[in-house]
Design an enzyme around this catalytic site. Structure first.
Site, PDB file in Angstrom:
ATOM      1  N   HIS A  78       0.182  -4.322   4.238  1.00  0.00           N
ATOM      2  CA  HIS A  78      -0.300  -2.946   4.236  1.00  0.00           C
ATOM      3  C   HIS A  78      -1.082  -2.613   5.505  1.00  0.00           C
ATOM      4  CE1 HIS A  78      -1.790   0.834   3.054  1.00  0.00           C
ATOM      5  NE2 HIS A  78      -3.025   0.441   2.861  1.00  0.00           N
ATOM      6  N   HIS A 122     -10.114 -32.159  18.703  1.00  0.00           N
ATOM      7  CA  HIS A 122     -10.988 -31.350  17.828  1.00  0.00           C
ATOM      8  C   HIS A 122     -12.434 -31.595  18.256  1.00  0.00           C
ATOM      9  CE1 HIS A 122     -11.854 -29.874  13.443  1.00  0.00           C
ATOM     10  NE2 HIS A 122     -12.756 -29.465  14.294  1.00  0.00           N
ATOM     11  N   GLU A 153       3.882   1.407   2.396  1.00  0.00           N
ATOM     12  CA  GLU A 153       5.019   0.478   2.264  1.00  0.00           C
ATOM     13  C   GLU A 153       5.988   0.941   1.176  1.00  0.00           C
ATOM     14  OE1 GLU A 153       1.672  -0.663   2.379  1.00  0.00           O
ATOM     15  OE2 GLU A 153       2.106  -0.758   4.528  1.00  0.00           O
ATOM     16  N   GLU A 171      -3.688 -10.693   1.337  1.00  0.00           N
ATOM     17  CA  GLU A 171      -2.676 -10.870   2.390  1.00  0.00           C
ATOM     18  C   GLU A 171      -2.729 -12.255   3.038  1.00  0.00           C
ATOM     19  OE1 GLU A 171      -4.631  -8.299   1.976  1.00  0.00           O
ATOM     20  OE2 GLU A 171      -3.363  -6.506   1.853  1.00  0.00           O
ATOM     21  N   GLY A 230       0.870  -1.165   0.000  1.00  0.00           N
ATOM     22  CA  GLY A 230       0.000   0.000   0.000  1.00  0.00           C
ATOM     23  C   GLY A 230       0.909   1.216   0.000  1.00  0.00           C
ATOM     24  N   SER A 231       0.362   2.410   0.031  1.00  0.00           N
ATOM     25  CA  SER A 231       1.224   3.604  -0.027  1.00  0.00           C
ATOM     26  C   SER A 231       2.171   3.647   1.177  1.00  0.00           C
ATOM     27  CB  SER A 231       0.357   4.869  -0.073  1.00  0.00           C
ATOM     28  OG  SER A 231      -0.592   4.825   0.989  1.00  0.00           O
ATOM     29  N   GLY A 287      -6.028 -25.402  11.364  1.00  0.00           N
ATOM     30  CA  GLY A 287      -7.258 -25.724  10.637  1.00  0.00           C
ATOM     31  C   GLY A 287      -7.834 -24.512   9.919  1.00  0.00           C
TER      32      GLY A 287
HETATM   33  C1  LIG Z   1     -10.910 -19.766   7.279  1.00  0.00           C
HETATM   34  C2  LIG Z   1     -11.863 -20.881   7.622  1.00  0.00           C
HETATM   35  N1  LIG Z   1     -13.193 -20.710   7.405  1.00  0.00           N
HETATM   36  C3  LIG Z   1     -14.074 -21.705   7.700  1.00  0.00           C
HETATM   37  C4  LIG Z   1     -13.646 -22.899   8.230  1.00  0.00           C
HETATM   38  C5  LIG Z   1     -14.638 -23.958   8.618  1.00  0.00           C
HETATM   39  N2  LIG Z   1     -14.465 -25.209   7.837  1.00  0.00           N
HETATM   40  C6  LIG Z   1     -14.951 -25.406   6.570  1.00  0.00           C
HETATM   41  C7  LIG Z   1     -15.656 -24.328   5.797  1.00  0.00           C
HETATM   42  C8  LIG Z   1     -14.728 -26.673   6.069  1.00  0.00           C
HETATM   43  C9  LIG Z   1     -15.158 -27.285   4.770  1.00  0.00           C
HETATM   44  C10 LIG Z   1     -14.029 -27.405   3.790  1.00  0.00           C
HETATM   45  O1  LIG Z   1     -14.576 -27.981   2.624  1.00  0.00           O
HETATM   46  P1  LIG Z   1     -13.653 -28.558   1.500  1.00  0.00           P
HETATM   47  O2  LIG Z   1     -14.506 -28.618   0.277  1.00  0.00           O
HETATM   48  O3  LIG Z   1     -12.422 -27.829   1.404  1.00  0.00           O
HETATM   49  O4  LIG Z   1     -13.297 -30.017   1.946  1.00  0.00           O
HETATM   50  P2  LIG Z   1     -14.249 -31.237   2.246  1.00  0.00           P
HETATM   51  O5  LIG Z   1     -15.438 -31.132   1.316  1.00  0.00           O
HETATM   52  O6  LIG Z   1     -13.422 -32.451   1.961  1.00  0.00           O
HETATM   53  O7  LIG Z   1     -14.637 -31.129   3.669  1.00  0.00           O
HETATM   54  S1  LIG Z   1     -13.857 -27.569   7.247  1.00  0.00           S
HETATM   55  C11 LIG Z   1     -13.833 -26.298   8.378  1.00  0.00           C
HETATM   56  O8  LIG Z   1     -13.311 -26.338   9.531  1.00  0.00           O
HETATM   57  C12 LIG Z   1     -12.246 -23.022   8.494  1.00  0.00           C
HETATM   58  N3  LIG Z   1     -11.722 -24.155   9.062  1.00  0.00           N
HETATM   59  N4  LIG Z   1     -11.382 -22.018   8.149  1.00  0.00           N
END
Ligand SMILES: Cc1ncc(Cn2c(C)c(CCOP(=O)(O)OP(=O)(O)O)sc2=O)c(N)n1
Ligand SMILES: [Ca+2]
Length: 536
Positions: A70, A281, A28, A47, A25-26, A409
């Site tokens: 930025h 989890h 930087e 980002e 951005g400006s 995750g």
């Molecule tokens: C940034 C972000 N947003 C939302 C999620 C929630 N989330 C989401 C949205 C998932 C589904 C991913 O779907 P995919 O199509 O990548 O894979 P599968 O269909 O094999 O589950 S798994 C999960 O924890 C996350 N982990 N991270």
């Protein structure tokens, strides 16, 4: 006159940090204008992609990577990616441009107000120097803090009028500083643990991502073989710390209390190395350990050791600890059960006609096909969340640095990290296995792959849904939750829009042909495969 800008680039060169991952951005521009010829700038269009690329690059090199974002809006966009870097113990120096120092109080446009608060708690340290003459020292502190165990991200905000200021006289000292952690293994504690392992009837190893980060995989094999101990990978695995083709390898522990207790039943001593205890989890309370089982924990991270709900822990560098334990335990001889384990190093080539209900490809067969065609030293970045079990059951990984998964995750890691890993290690082919849902959080990385000719093979498993969430919705009795489907996205069109050739594969033959061509190319390719909606 030597400016703060000159000295900052000199410091980064001294630490080998000559790749800048950024989106400007400006604020930087005055910093970037001074970038010397021997540096390269890798532009990411969002980002989150910038940080993901830097995360992959730093994990693959094992060295700190440099990021330039930025102000607040750019740093804010990177926060999701930062959750992964934080839990992956990735050494990153993240800098952000700040408005002119004297105007920040007025909160003029692009002021990063309370800049050091924004990235917490996902950084080891955050700073905004109190004057221009402290910028270079602050950057030096950031490099050392990011690198010392446990490694992690550090954030530095710099007002853009600082760069042209004359540098302080003390900067020269910063260029010849050597800062290393003690590194001495806690001998007495290791000896105590070795004694307990030797006395155990049925010890078992649980290995985590920091074993792979420390490239201690081979010593972990020696330790397992001397103990005759089976090996599990710690739950929510973000790295592969042990060769999956070794007969001791039993798989990845489930991320649940009762699931782990079940798998550890029959073992009287559990040795966990390089992972938190544990990254659970799904919530299913129960006995943390089987009755009578003792847990020993070796970690480089005091926080991990302190917050664990059980076990005796020692905080010490992982690499030397694994080597010391392998040396200290008594050789027991190879257990007969390993020799009856079916040959783990043969590819399982699926029946070409294999189909799920509805005629879609079965994800496990897609993964087995990838495994059969991939180079033996391929590197995988996985971000398809409902098929993680299929991935570990079908993809063979033999060497350190073979597997990366978002450590917290946080989706949007996969595609950018694959670009960063391939940039770091051009000798090994990187194959990114990405879910159609996950792909949308990091898709702009395709543009960077095309621009810099970074030959990642992106395989999109398109089942039209957030499969893992459907799985959770069943467990949590929430199947009527909205927002679980992502149908109708054309990833080949998206890829071509960002400059990456795309192929569709609806059969295993088409997949084999597309993969063969992609692996032969020296430019990136995206292959979109339509798969069944839920892992079997
Ligand atoms: C940034 C972000 N947003 C939302 C999620 C929630 N989330 C989401 C949205 C998932 C589904 C991913 O779907 P995919 O199509 O990548 O894979 P599968 O269909 O094999 O589950 S798994 C999960 O924890 C996350 N982990 N991270
Ligand atoms: Ca999906």
């Amino acid at each position: 006159m030597t400016t703060v800008n000159d000295a900052a680039w000199e410091l980064l060169r001294h630490h080998g940090m000559t790749t800048v991952f950024g989106n400007p951005g400006s604020n930087e521009l005055p910093f970037l204008a001074g970038m010397p010829e021997d540096f390269r700038y890798v532009l990411g269009l969002h980002e989150g992609a910038v940080l993901g690329m830097a995360d992959g690059f730093a994990q693959a090199t094992g060295r700190p990577a440099f990021v330039n974002l930025h102000a607040a809006s750019g740093s804010g966009n990177a926060m999701g990616a930062l959750t992964n870097a934080w839990y992956a113990h990735t050494p990153l120096v993240i800098t952000a441009g700040q408005q002119v120092r004297s105007t920040v109080g007025q909160e003029v446009m692009l002021s990063n107000v309370d800049a050091t608060v924004l990235p917490r708690p996902l950084v080891k340290h955050a700073a905004e120097p109190t004057c221009a003459q402290d910028v270079v020292r602050t950057l030096s502190q950031a490099v050392h803090t990011a690198t010392l165990d446990p490694a992690g991200p550090v954030y530095v905000s710099v007002p853009y009028d600082d760069w042209a200021a004359p540098v302080g006289t003390d900067t020269a000292h910063l260029l010849d500083r050597r800062v290393v952690a003690g590194g001495a293994v806690a001998e007495a504690e290791i000896a105590r643990m070795a004694g307990l392992l030797d006395a155990a009837e049925a010890p078992v190893l649980v290995l985590g991502p920091d074993v792979d980060s420390a490239r201690a995989n081979d010593d972990a094999v020696v330790l397992a073989e001397r103990l005759g101990a089976d090996v599990w990978v710690a739950p929510s695995a973000s790295r592969c710390p042990f060769p999956t083709v070794h007969p001791a390898f039993r798989g990845v522990l489930p991320a649940s209390v009762t699931g782990i207790t079940e798998r550890l039943t029959g073992h009287d001593v559990v040795l966990v190395i390089g992972a938190p205890v544990f990254r659970y989890h799904q919530y299913d309370p129960g006995e943390y350990l089987p009755a009578g089982t003792r847990l020993l924990h070796v970690s480089c991270d005091p926080g991990e050791a302190a917050r664990a709900p059980m076990g005796d822990a020692v905080v010490t560098p992982i690499g030397p600890a694994v080597a010391a334990l392998a040396e200290a335990v008594t050789e027991r001889g190879r257990p007969a059960r390993w020799d009856t384990a079916e040959g783990a190093d043969e590819a399982s080539v699926p029946d070409a006609g294999a189909r799920a209900a509805g005629g879609r490809l079965v994800a496990a067969d897609v993964l087995a096909t990838i495994d059969a065609l991939a180079p033996r030293d391929a590197v995988y970045v996985n971000e398809a969340t409902s098929t993680v079990g299929d991935f570990w059951a079908n993809i063979r990984m033999r060497r350190p640095g073979s597997y990366y998964f978002p450590a917290s995750g946080g989706l949007g890691f996969g595609m950018p990290a694959a670009v960063g890993v391939q940039l770091a290690d051009p000798q090994r082919r990187v194959i990114a296995v990405i879910g159609d849902g996950s792909a949308n959080y990091g898709v702009t990385a395709l543009w960077s792959a095309a621009q810099y000719r970074i030959p990642v093979v992106f395989v999109i498993l398109n089942n039209g849904t957030y499969g893992a969430l459907r799985g959770f919705a069943t467990k949590l009795d929430a199947l009527n939750a909205p927002g679980l489907d992502v149908a109708g996205i054309d990833f080949v069109a998206l890829a071509e829009g960002y400059g990456v050739p795309g192929r569709r594969a609806a059969t295993l033959e088409e997949l084999r042909a597309a993969l063969t061509d992609a692996l032969a190319a020296d430019t990136p390719t995206l292959i979109e495969v339509t798969t069944e909606a839920l892992a079997r």
